[in-house]
Design an enzyme around this catalytic site. Sequence first.
Site, PDB file in Angstrom:
ATOM      1  N   GLY A 155      -0.272   0.858  10.364  1.00 28.12           N
ATOM      2  CA  GLY A 155      -1.517   1.157  11.062  1.00 28.12           C
ATOM      3  C   GLY A 155      -2.618   0.211  10.650  1.00 28.12           C
ATOM      4  O   GLY A 155      -2.487  -0.553   9.684  1.00 28.12           O
ATOM      5  N   TYR A 176     -10.688   4.780  15.583  1.00 37.38           N
ATOM      6  CA  TYR A 176      -9.701   5.068  14.531  1.00 37.38           C
ATOM      7  C   TYR A 176      -9.446   6.569  14.455  1.00 37.38           C
ATOM      8  O   TYR A 176      -8.290   7.012  14.388  1.00 37.38           O
ATOM      9  CB  TYR A 176     -10.216   4.530  13.202  1.00 37.38           C
ATOM     10  N   TYR A 216      -9.705   8.166   1.302  1.00 39.37           N
ATOM     11  CA  TYR A 216      -9.714   6.751   0.920  1.00 39.37           C
ATOM     12  C   TYR A 216      -8.720   6.493  -0.218  1.00 39.37           C
ATOM     13  O   TYR A 216      -8.821   7.098  -1.290  1.00 39.37           O
ATOM     14  CB  TYR A 216     -11.119   6.326   0.514  1.00 39.37           C
ATOM     15  N   GLY A 265       0.769  -1.234   0.000  1.00 40.54           N
ATOM     16  CA  GLY A 265       0.000   0.000   0.000  1.00 40.54           C
ATOM     17  C   GLY A 265       0.800   1.284   0.000  1.00 40.54           C
ATOM     18  O   GLY A 265       1.790   1.443  -0.718  1.00 40.54           O
ATOM     19  N   GLY A 291     -18.682   6.343  12.158  1.00 40.74           N
ATOM     20  CA  GLY A 291     -18.582   4.898  12.319  1.00 40.74           C
ATOM     21  C   GLY A 291     -17.223   4.412  12.757  1.00 40.74           C
ATOM     22  O   GLY A 291     -17.022   3.207  12.905  1.00 40.74           O
ATOM     23  N   ASN A 303       4.210   4.652   9.204  1.00 37.12           N
ATOM     24  CA  ASN A 303       3.056   4.403   8.339  1.00 37.12           C
ATOM     25  C   ASN A 303       2.212   3.229   8.827  1.00 37.12           C
ATOM     26  O   ASN A 303       1.010   3.175   8.537  1.00 37.12           O
ATOM     27  CB  ASN A 303       3.558   4.138   6.915  1.00 37.12           C
TER      28      ASN A 303
END
Length: 251
Positions: free
Chosen positions: A86, A149, A181, A16, A145, A84
């Site tokens: 997570g 986080y 996103y 990623g 939601g 990074n």
Amino acid sequence: MNIAGKHALVTGGGTGIGLAIARALAAEGALVTVTGRRQSKLDEAAQTEGLFGQVIDVMDERSVVDGIASAVAARGPVQICVPNAGIAEGRPLHKTDMDFWRTMMATNLDGAFLTIRESLTSMRETDWGRVIAISSIAGVKGLRGAPCYSASKHGLIGLIKGLAADYLGKPYTFNALCPAYVDTDIVPQNIARIMQRTGMSEDEAHAVMDGANPHGRLIAPQEVAEAALWLCGAHSGSINGQAIQIAGGEM
């Protein structure tokens, strides 16, 4: 930009955003230690010239201390630190137990704290350094939601701002990148959850993910990587203590 030969350390660098940043730094000549818990992913990453895998679990203090010490012994002081690693998972607060909360904080916040602390040990012996934490748009606004986080990513930005204040006037900067996103391996998992929850088709669920960003598409990992390179640029020294949104116009 002249980061050739400088040692960069990217946690969660096997996939990623982390992998995109690691590759971008290596393309500019940096020696990049990529860390993670899965040796197989690190081996794949290390096939790129300039990338070196190091197993580190950011939830384990001893693993971070020993792993970064080993990387410094092999490649010199860490001058570019990219915390990074997570996890991103939403859950309503009334359905959140202490294990979920602690795992989120231990990974997203404690892990960054340990990574930066250990990297600074060697960085402070040099005349230049960059800490570029990967937060989230959830670090500058509440993400519906996902209160836990959001809290972890807000905390990460607070850590970065505090460090920037501590090191004012020194040749080190501390900034956070806050993407919305991003098109990573987690997207198919989210699409599957949307399909299961709503009965949507895969195309419909994908459209929901695209629409979650104001500009109507997922962000490419390379877009985040380019921002990290910018913060390592020759004229980046006045950019310090910032939470930089890469969010397609999110307000």
